[in-house]
Design an enzyme around this catalytic site. Structure first.
Site, mmCIF file in Angstrom:
data_model
loop_
_atom_site.group_PDB
_atom_site.id
_atom_site.type_symbol
_atom_site.label_atom_id
_atom_site.label_comp_id
_atom_site.label_asym_id
_atom_site.label_seq_id
_atom_site.Cartn_x
_atom_site.Cartn_y
_atom_site.Cartn_z
ATOM 1 N N CYS A 1 40.804 39.621 53.566
ATOM 2 C CA CYS A 1 40.982 38.187 53.838
ATOM 3 C C CYS A 1 42.323 37.922 54.504
ATOM 4 O O CYS A 1 42.490 36.906 55.181
ATOM 5 C CB CYS A 1 40.808 37.351 52.565
ATOM 6 S SG CYS A 1 41.931 37.759 51.235
ATOM 7 N N HIS B 1 44.116 43.572 51.760
ATOM 8 C CA HIS B 1 43.067 42.564 51.604
ATOM 9 C C HIS B 1 42.468 42.174 52.947
ATOM 10 O O HIS B 1 43.197 41.750 53.845
ATOM 11 C CB HIS B 1 43.655 41.315 50.942
ATOM 12 C CG HIS B 1 44.107 41.543 49.539
ATOM 13 N ND1 HIS B 1 43.484 40.962 48.463
ATOM 14 C CD2 HIS B 1 45.105 42.311 49.023
ATOM 15 C CE1 HIS B 1 44.089 41.354 47.340
ATOM 16 N NE2 HIS B 1 45.080 42.168 47.660
ATOM 17 N N CYS C 1 37.727 40.154 46.731
ATOM 18 C CA CYS C 1 38.525 39.015 46.273
ATOM 19 C C CYS C 1 37.596 37.855 45.961
ATOM 20 O O CYS C 1 36.624 37.604 46.677
ATOM 21 C CB CYS C 1 39.592 38.639 47.298
ATOM 22 S SG CYS C 1 39.071 37.510 48.578
ATOM 23 N N GLU C 2 37.929 37.182 44.890
ATOM 24 C CA GLU C 2 37.051 36.104 44.450
ATOM 25 C C GLU C 2 37.237 34.838 45.280
ATOM 26 O O GLU C 2 36.440 33.921 45.192
ATOM 27 C CB GLU C 2 37.257 35.805 42.964
ATOM 28 C CG GLU C 2 38.610 35.230 42.607
ATOM 29 C CD GLU C 2 38.764 35.049 41.102
ATOM 30 O OE1 GLU C 2 38.021 35.686 40.340
ATOM 31 O OE2 GLU C 2 39.654 34.279 40.707
ATOM 32 N N HIS C 3 38.271 34.793 46.084
ATOM 33 C CA HIS C 3 38.494 33.593 46.892
ATOM 34 C C HIS C 3 37.680 33.587 48.172
ATOM 35 O O HIS C 3 37.294 32.536 48.660
ATOM 36 C CB HIS C 3 39.988 33.456 47.227
ATOM 37 C CG HIS C 3 40.842 33.328 46.011
ATOM 38 N ND1 HIS C 3 42.035 33.995 45.851
ATOM 39 C CD2 HIS C 3 40.640 32.629 44.866
ATOM 40 C CE1 HIS C 3 42.548 33.700 44.669
ATOM 41 N NE2 HIS C 3 41.719 32.885 44.049
ATOM 42 N N HIS C 4 37.452 34.767 48.731
ATOM 43 C CA HIS C 4 36.729 34.838 50.012
ATOM 44 C C HIS C 4 35.513 35.758 49.956
ATOM 45 O O HIS C 4 34.784 35.871 50.935
ATOM 46 C CB HIS C 4 37.670 35.331 51.113
ATOM 47 C CG HIS C 4 38.926 34.523 51.251
ATOM 48 N ND1 HIS C 4 40.098 34.846 50.586
ATOM 49 C CD2 HIS C 4 39.174 33.383 51.937
ATOM 50 C CE1 HIS C 4 41.026 33.953 50.877
ATOM 51 N NE2 HIS C 4 40.493 33.053 51.690
ATOM 52 N N GLN D 1 43.783 40.658 42.643
ATOM 53 C CA GLN D 1 44.479 41.921 42.378
ATOM 54 C C GLN D 1 45.296 41.868 41.090
ATOM 55 O O GLN D 1 45.342 42.844 40.327
ATOM 56 C CB GLN D 1 45.375 42.252 43.584
ATOM 57 C CG GLN D 1 46.039 43.614 43.489
ATOM 58 C CD GLN D 1 46.923 43.914 44.686
ATOM 59 O OE1 GLN D 1 46.715 43.350 45.770
ATOM 60 N NE2 GLN D 1 47.894 44.774 44.506
HETATM 61 ZN ZN LIG Z 1 40.859 36.576 49.570
#
Ligand SMILES: [Zn+2]
Length: 208
Positions: free
Chosen positions: A165, A163, A94-97, A135
């Site tokens: 995260c 996920h 995931c690009e956020h975490h 996703q």
């Molecule tokens: Zn994430």
């Protein structure tokens, strides 16, 4: 970190990783120290090089080339029934975490004149999964690529994923999964087509 050079050369011989400036290993050393670790202790000495190698593999999809993947495996046929490849395992981040998310993708299309070699579909999934992703976009990109390449009457993609995260931090819901879908052409316009796809996907239970 002089010793990084040779190792990184093996990973990506043609790109900037060849040079010490392209290596992310020094950043990982710094990261370990900022986390309160001792980057010089035995178990961690080679970790930055390993992380460099792992991250480069996990993001190698940026360099994927669709023509190379297809390698001419596009065939003229009269077949006009739905083609479904289900349970395609994938692993992404995931690009956020920058934490993994993984699961299964089910891909279907309705051929118009052409079909694609079946083994190419998981390779297309990998190309987009091995990037920093969300996703929703991953699902959409796989669908749009198949639409553009095969020019079918429609494409349907369903993605089921878990996920890290969510599982390891934040809400810490170990068993919650996320589902996304992308329906293009006939899969968007015709309920029967969508229903047929769903029935084929749900034919036996999936673990995710
Ligand atoms: Zn994430």
């Amino acid at each position: 970190m002089k010793s990084n050079k040779a190792v990184i050369k093996v990973m990506k011989p043609k790109t900037e990783a060849k040079t010490a400036e392209g290596s992310i290993a020094p950043l990982i050393t710094e990261l370990l120290a900022k986390l309160g670790e001792d980057p010089t202790r035995d178990g961690l000495v080679r970790t930055p090089v390993r992380v460099d190698k792992a991250l480069r593999f996990l993001t190698s999809g940026y360099e994927g080339n669709i023509d190379k993947i297809l390698n001419g495996a596009l065939y003229d046929v009269k077949y006009d029934e739905m083609v479904v490849v289900k349970d395609i395992e994938f692993f992404s981040m995931c690009e956020h975490h920058m934490l993994p998310f993984f699961g299964k993708m089910h891909v279907a299309y309705l051929p118009q004149k052409k079909v694609i070699g079946l083994s190419k579909i998981p390779r297309i999934v990998d190309m987009f999964a091995r990037r920093l992703q969300i996703q929703e976009r991953l699902t959409q990109e796989v669908a749009e690529t198949i639409r553009d390449v095969v020019q079918p009457l429609g494409v349907g993609v369903i993605c089921e994923a878990r996920h890290f995260c969510m599982m390891m931090r934040g809400v810490e819901k170990q068993h919650s999964g996320a589902m996304t879908s992308a329906m293009l052409g006939a899969f968007r316009d015709r309920k029967e087509t969508r229903d047929e796809f769903m029935a084929l996907v749900n034919h036996r239970g999936n673990g995710y």
